[in-house]
Design a protein around this motif. Sequence first.
Motif, PDB file in Angstrom:
ATOM      1  N   VAL A  62       8.143   6.213  -4.587  1.00 42.27           N
ATOM      2  CA  VAL A  62       6.785   6.753  -4.642  1.00 42.27           C
ATOM      3  C   VAL A  62       6.488   7.241  -6.057  1.00 42.27           C
ATOM      4  CG1 VAL A  62       5.204   8.475  -3.693  1.00 42.27           C
ATOM      5  CG2 VAL A  62       6.962   7.457  -2.237  1.00 42.27           C
ATOM      6  N   ASP A  66       1.847  10.570  -6.600  1.00 42.99           N
ATOM      7  CA  ASP A  66       1.626  10.485  -5.158  1.00 42.99           C
ATOM      8  C   ASP A  66       2.580  11.369  -4.360  1.00 42.99           C
ATOM      9  OD1 ASP A  66      -0.476   8.665  -5.367  1.00 42.99           O
ATOM     10  OD2 ASP A  66       0.875   6.938  -5.376  1.00 42.99           O
ATOM     11  N   LYS A 135       2.381   4.270   0.181  1.00 41.63           N
ATOM     12  CA  LYS A 135       1.293   3.332  -0.054  1.00 41.63           C
ATOM     13  C   LYS A 135       1.850   1.911  -0.150  1.00 41.63           C
ATOM     14  CE  LYS A 135      -1.676   6.704  -2.347  1.00 41.63           C
ATOM     15  NZ  LYS A 135      -2.472   7.037  -3.559  1.00 41.63           N
TER      16      LYS A 135
END
Length: 212
Positions: A62, A66, A135
């Motif tokens: 990540v 984020d 994501k």
Amino acid sequence: MAWATAADIKSEQVNIITSWPGTGREEGKAPSEIFYEYGEMSWGYLVPSDGDPVRWFKLLLVQEEDLEPELRSSEFILRARQFMRTEGKTPVDLIADYLRALWAHTLQTIAKARGQTVLDALRFHIVLTVPAIWKGYARRDMTEAARIAGMLDERLAGDTRLSFAPEPEAAALSTLTEPGRKVHKNDVYLVCDAGGGTVVGPALASDERKVD
């Protein structure tokens, strides 16, 4: 790690791996830790008691912006990033090393239970659980790590499918399908990510999603 054939699923049988290298105890999972020394990698329960393993390496996929602020400054994250700079490794490298060992043990376990011939004849659908905050780019990198680890290697039985499941959903499904559990309309369950482990339990809250 758990596995099941199509026939197992029809009979509501799921085989949870509880035997791991490095420990004689039955454990529901292996520690997500890796340790490098003299060009060799140890993982899980095989990490020496006096070793300084790399932890939380999954979260390295990540991007920093984020991550929650407390995670960015976590000791485990900072030490893992320092290790990568020193050793010239990437997050994908670390995860691939761990998955390679985990996958080899899984295949050995299935072969021991059903035989190598049966294993070779099975097509695989692999489901990896991932943090809910992930994501698309993190899932893409996890796919690459699985590929490097050999989980998606070509097999005579056919192509291997790879899917992802958010960890809170996986925890909820695991609880709802426990043997002997009866789920009724209007039952309410609260999924709490307690940091380092997922806890699922019943709750009485009017604003939670109900089971229909």
